[in-house]
Each structure stands twice: as structure tokens, then as C-alpha cells.
Write an enzyme that holds these catalytic residues in place. Sequence first.
Site, PDB file in Angstrom:
ATOM      1  N   HIS A 136      -6.283   0.183  -0.436  1.00 25.94           N
ATOM      2  CA  HIS A 136      -6.547  -1.144   0.122  1.00 25.94           C
ATOM      3  C   HIS A 136      -7.766  -1.817  -0.495  1.00 25.94           C
ATOM      4  CE1 HIS A 136      -4.146   0.975   3.194  1.00 25.94           C
ATOM      5  NE2 HIS A 136      -3.611  -0.216   3.407  1.00 25.94           N
TER       6      HIS A 136
ATOM      7  N   ASP B 175      -7.729   5.555  -0.903  1.00 22.93           N
ATOM      8  CA  ASP B 175      -7.333   4.346  -0.193  1.00 22.93           C
ATOM      9  C   ASP B 175      -6.874   3.275  -1.186  1.00 22.93           C
ATOM     10  OD1 ASP B 175      -7.065   2.213   1.509  1.00 22.93           O
ATOM     11  OD2 ASP B 175      -9.060   2.391   2.408  1.00 22.93           O
TER      12      ASP B 175
ATOM     13  N   CYS C 226       0.812  -1.226   0.000  1.00 20.89           N
ATOM     14  CA  CYS C 226       0.000   0.000   0.000  1.00 20.89           C
ATOM     15  C   CYS C 226       0.848   1.280   0.000  1.00 20.89           C
ATOM     16  CB  CYS C 226      -0.996   0.000   1.150  1.00 20.89           C
ATOM     17  SG  CYS C 226      -0.302  -0.016   2.797  1.00 20.89           S
TER      18      CYS C 226
END
Length: 470
Positions: A358, A356, A122
Site C-alpha cells: 500500500h 505492504d 493490493c
Amino acid sequence: MEATGTDEVEKIKSKFMSAWHNMKYSWVLKTKTYFSRNSPVFLLGKCYHFKTEGEYRALHSFQSSSAALSTDGSNFDQLNTEISGNVEEFRRDFISRIWLTYREEFPQIQGSALTTDCGWGCTLRTGQMLLAQGLMLHFLGRAWVWPEALDMDSSDSESWTSSTVRKLTASFEASLTAEREPKILPRPQRRPARRDWDVTEMRNEVYHRKIISWFGDSPLAAFGLHQLIEHGKKSGKVAGDWYGPAVVAHILRKAVEEARDPELEGVTVYVAQDCTVYSSDVIDRQCSVMDSGKGGTKAVIILVPVRLGGERTNTDYLEFVKGILSLEYCVGIIGGKPKQSYYFAGFQDDSLIYMDPHYCQSFVDVSIKDFPLESFHCPSPKKMSFKKMDPSCTIGFYCRTVQDFEKASEEITKMLNSSSKEKYPLFTFVKGHSRDYDFASSPLHEENDLFSEDEKKRLKRFSTEEFVLL
């Protein structure tokens, strides 16, 4: 035979973990983000007001997975009569930013059995997003927006989820048996007729696709995960390791230096040393001769690894972070909260707006003509309280010319001196070269190693910044 058996065990273990992570990160969460109608919203230097004196026809909300406006706890989906302000412009701008997330089933990373970065990549993804924004400023300008941005709606995220449901069992079994079934694309690409596009719009579309292709998940992509990992190996990192914001900054610098696409000759990256930007080193980079012999100066992306406090983020730095994100030449912040890395791109009040990484999405082959673009654009922003931010981060700026750099350094210096109650600013701009202060010479003179010896020593100080990526 023993070594072969060990390799097989490692491959099975890797496939099992990949299957688990692919399952874990393939769901699009149905969470809503609430925005106040009474406070301005800043996104990479642009300010949006959702409240005006007049009333306008209700704009489409970000649908089930996206932003909502509220002043009294009610959500945006319920305010479907009339709202105020330019929400649509904010939506278009946000969705136009390039979103880079976990991917699965991409070509195997050399030296490992990994075909996904779920669970560990990430920070590399947030670094990619920051660099992508710098390249967008360079080739497209801050005013550019993706013409198809507002076509993104809830059906996109819902299709990703339903596709994931269909793939879960098959993906799990294929991962264990080494089968590589062709991946189903999230959904067919929709696009409006382009016959009315002018030359500028066509040129922008070409660069839009080209920038995304540089971040493709293949060994040949200049800034793809495979190349970043290769550069990281020179600092002792390997695929599957945790990467901190400071290390990623240096990896991005090296990746831009090593890029062979002629289009990228006009861009360079400078990483601050010990929270200090040495102006002459930056200008030397901008004035370095291009391989093609073209005249003119290079644009520079300046990356500044900093800590916003000790164990926890010091709230005294909030105003400075907000000030940075309100500058048009800011390209965002590689940061996050403990255990997770995010790409911060804006704020409202005391909350940061971020993208994000993820989410686990299917591999997209960016080498094919007209590859689908939707999965590279986020349909919904997220917000997080500044107090939850991990203190370790890397701040990025883009300066097209030497004059832009000089202006930016003056403006940021004033902000640094006025926004914090701390005795010393987060970082400084110093005239002269780093060698004038007995530091390592410019990274331009490095040969085979990613970091000079002094840089390696300094990076050890950032050992506590490493995110535990789950």
C-alpha cells in the site's frame, strides 16, 4: 455524442480518483517495527537469532522507517552502542526479497481509463510478490541476497516522501487535465563498482533484473498488472475490481501457463482444489513436456487457498502458519487483515512479518537498461498480530523436483496433523488424480477459460473472502 460524453465523464472520474489515491498512498509512514532480542525471527524458512553470548559492534538500524529491537520498550535507534546477534544478515535477507507496490502513471490498462492500481490492486501485488519469491528460489536459490541490499537506508524512504511532496499539486492537476508529464525517478541509483564481481555474481544480477522485469507495469510484462487483469477478465474480473486470494491464485496459474519467455518453461503452477492437493496432478504437471522439447521435469509452485476460520481467524491455526513459514520451500502467504492485503513472509513469536503493497510509487520502465532497482526492495519489515489476520489466504510452496514435492508433502502432512486442534486439517495431500474423485480434470486440459465449470462453482464459496480494498 451521448456515449462520447459518458466516456469523458468516466475518464474525468477515473482521473480524479487516481489523483486522490496517488496522494493518499504516496506517503511513506514513519512507523517503527519492534523486534524482541530474546526470540528467534523466521523469514521464509531461515531463522535469525538477535541474541548471542558475545557482544558485537552496533549494526545500522533500519533507520526512521524500519525495524527496531527492544526488550524493555526502548527502540533500536536509541540502542546505538552495542547489540547482539545477526541483525545485519536478517536485514540483508529481508531487503533482498522483491517488493511490489501500488504504482502510478503506468501505461493505461486496456478497456479502462486507469493508469494506477492505487486503492484496488493490493491483492494482485501480494500475489506478484509470492510468485516472485518462487521464481527467485528457482533461478537464484534461497541463499542469494542482493549485494546492494544494505545500501538501502532512511534516505531512500525520505527521498520518496520529499519527491511526493513536490509532485502532489502537479500530479493532481495533470490527472485532471490529461497531461502526462515525465515522472521524476525517486533518486539516482547508487551502485558499487562491479569489476570484482565473478561470473556467478554477474549471472545472478542478470536474473535478479529479469525476474523484476517480468513484473513490470507494462502490457508486455508476463506477470505485470496488465497481463494479470487480462487473465482475470476470463473469470469476470476487470481493472478496479476487488480480487481475493483464491482468485489471484488461479490468475497466477494462468499467467505462468501463458508466459512465452523460454526461461519460464521450466516452471509450472498448481492450485489446490477444495483444499486438496492431488499428488498425481502435481506430478503430471512437473513431468509435462516443455515446448522446447527439453527433457527433465518442471519445478512447481503449489498454491493452496484456505480459510483459517469463519468470520475471524482461529488462533488454533497459529502454530501451523508459523510452521509453514519456517520451511525453506515456502514462498509466503497471500493474506492480510480485513480491508487490506499483505504478503506474509515470516514471524516472531505470535506476530507475522509482512511486506505492504500500500505505497504508491512512480512507474519504472523496466525495459530500459539498468533501470533503478531500489523501489522494488522494501527497506523495512512490518509486523502484525496473528489475531488480526483475515481468515482468507493462499499459501505457496516451491518444489524443484518430483522428489522435492514428495518430501514436502510428507513433511507438511505431518505438520497439518499435529499443529491444529481442529478435527479436520486445513488442507490435505491425496494420492491419485482429481478425476479419480469425480472432480474436474487437470487444468492442463482447459482451453479458453481461466476456470473450469467446477472451479467456478468452488470459487463462489470464496465470495466472502474478497477484501474490501480501500
